[in-house]
Enzyme design. Structure first.
Site, PDB file in Angstrom:
ATOM      1  N   ASP A 122       0.837  -1.200   0.000  1.00 54.70           N
ATOM      2  CA  ASP A 122       0.000   0.000   0.000  1.00 54.70           C
ATOM      3  C   ASP A 122       0.870   1.248   0.000  1.00 54.70           C
ATOM      4  OD1 ASP A 122      -2.887   1.176   0.755  1.00 54.70           O
ATOM      5  OD2 ASP A 122      -1.373   2.244   1.922  1.00 54.70           O
TER       6      ASP A 122
ATOM      7  N   TYR B 121       2.653  10.072  -0.002  1.00 55.25           N
ATOM      8  CA  TYR B 121       3.702   9.451   0.812  1.00 55.25           C
ATOM      9  C   TYR B 121       5.097   9.713   0.247  1.00 55.25           C
ATOM     10  CZ  TYR B 121      -0.073   6.481   2.746  1.00 55.25           C
ATOM     11  OH  TYR B 121      -1.218   5.999   3.333  1.00 55.25           O
TER      12      TYR B 121
ATOM     13  N   LYS C 281      -3.066   6.036  -4.044  1.00 54.20           N
ATOM     14  CA  LYS C 281      -4.195   6.909  -3.694  1.00 54.20           C
ATOM     15  C   LYS C 281      -4.085   8.277  -4.358  1.00 54.20           C
ATOM     16  CE  LYS C 281      -3.979   4.693   0.826  1.00 54.20           C
ATOM     17  NZ  LYS C 281      -2.525   4.384   0.839  1.00 54.20           N
TER      18      LYS C 281
ATOM     19  N   HIS D 190      -8.005   9.490  -1.353  1.00 52.44           N
ATOM     20  CA  HIS D 190      -7.335   9.477  -0.054  1.00 52.44           C
ATOM     21  C   HIS D 190      -8.140  10.161   1.055  1.00 52.44           C
ATOM     22  CE1 HIS D 190      -2.944   9.146   1.565  1.00 52.44           C
ATOM     23  NE2 HIS D 190      -3.811   8.895   2.512  1.00 52.44           N
TER      24      HIS D 190
END
Length: 310
Positions: free
Chosen positions: A43, A48, A73, A106
């Site tokens: 994931d 990120y 996402k 998200h």
């Protein structure tokens, strides 16, 4: 045999996945270690900053693409319908993949269009007036391109999900949310089950994370005495019991670690707790949410969920 759950698309999602938020510099090694250990569910997310590392690890692993389940996402600055497909393509380019298995919205909030991940206006999040329904409809169109096999959401309230389902045609395959023995959300997860929406737990160990602020009065979930006691007859740690609590409900879980021994240990959370032990875990629900960006992200979230209503 690793546990898998069937999504409403017919695809299978492995019960234990590796979360890759934070420590971007360490993620290539962590993901490679995880795949070697047997993880087949990874994931990540645009925000990120780990998509390149995840992609490099997948390539180095030598594991065939079709054996892996990869999630990324859509970030808040790409909610305008025209930006959705290019945003996914940017993620695919960084991952070095032709498709992802799951593409999630998200957060249910739209920010100013552009490349700034955290656009500000007068010191606050710069909001954009884009309904999540329109963003999701653009995500629905991606299914025909083959660039994602499934779509879903993350961090939605019940009311937001009800509205989304009512005004779109593809029921989300997955809702990724904070869920753990201190925030159990049984009523909400049962609601998902009745509608065929798979639940994935992020922060399955709770999250005393400096990013969100340390919550006073709470220690570490994995030091919870009840979980330690439950684990003893199984020969498992409290952390593994916490993961098994999710798996026993038919949910996938996303433990995050960059430490090889913990990465391997977390994979051993793939087992089922007895009905009696599930009842014992029910007794430690504190209804505490550790990950809440309300206010900071420009609006309040989770308003109809158990941590808000008590």
């Amino acid at each position: 045999m690793a546990t898998k759950f069937q999504l409403n698309t017919g695809a299978s999602i492995p019960a234990i996945g590796l979360g890759t938020w934070q420590d971007a510099h360490a993620q290539e090694e962590a993901v490679l270690e995880a795949i070697k250990a047997g993880y087949r569910h990874i994931d990540t997310a645009r925000v990120y900053g780990t998509e390149k590392a995840v992609g490099a690890a997948i390539k180095k692993s030598g594991v065939p693409r079709e054996e892996l389940f990869v999630t990324t996402k859509l970030w808040n600055n790409k909610h305008h319908p025209e930006d959705v497909e290019p945003a996914l393509q940017d993620s695919l380019d960084d991952l070095g993949l032709e498709y992802v298995d799951l593409f999630l919205m998200h957060w249910p909030v739209a920010w100013k269009r552009g490349d700034n991940l955290f656009p500000k206006h007068n010191g606050k999040a710069a909001m954009e007036d884009v309904e999540v329904v329109y963003t999701y409809r653009a995500m629905e169109k991606l299914l025909k391109t083959g660039k994602t096999k499934a779509i879903g959401v993350s961090n939605f309230s019940k009311a937001e999900l009800e509205k989304l389902i009512d005004k779109t045609t593809v029921v989300p395959a997955v809702h990724q949310m904070e869920c753990h023995p201190w925030l159990q959300q049984y009523d909400f997860t049962e609601w998902h089950r009745q509608r065929g929406i798979h639940v994935t737990h992020y922060s399955p160990f709770g999250n005393q994370n400096a990013f969100y602020g340390i919550k006073a009065g709470f220690g570490k979930l994995i030091e919870e005495p009840v979980l330690i006691e439950i684990g003893k007859p199984y020969g498992k740690t409290a952390a593994q019991v916490t993961l098994a609590w999710g798996v026993s409900q038919g949910h996938s879980v996303l433990p995050k670690s960059k430490t090889p021994s913990r990465i391997r240990s977390n994979l051993e959370g793939d087992f089922k707790l007895s009905p009696q032990d599930m009842v014992r875990v029910k007794g430690i629900n504190r209804k505490v949410r550790f990950n809440d960006s309300s206010g900071e992200f420009g609006r309040d979230f989770f308003e109809d969920l158990e941590d808000k209503t008590g």
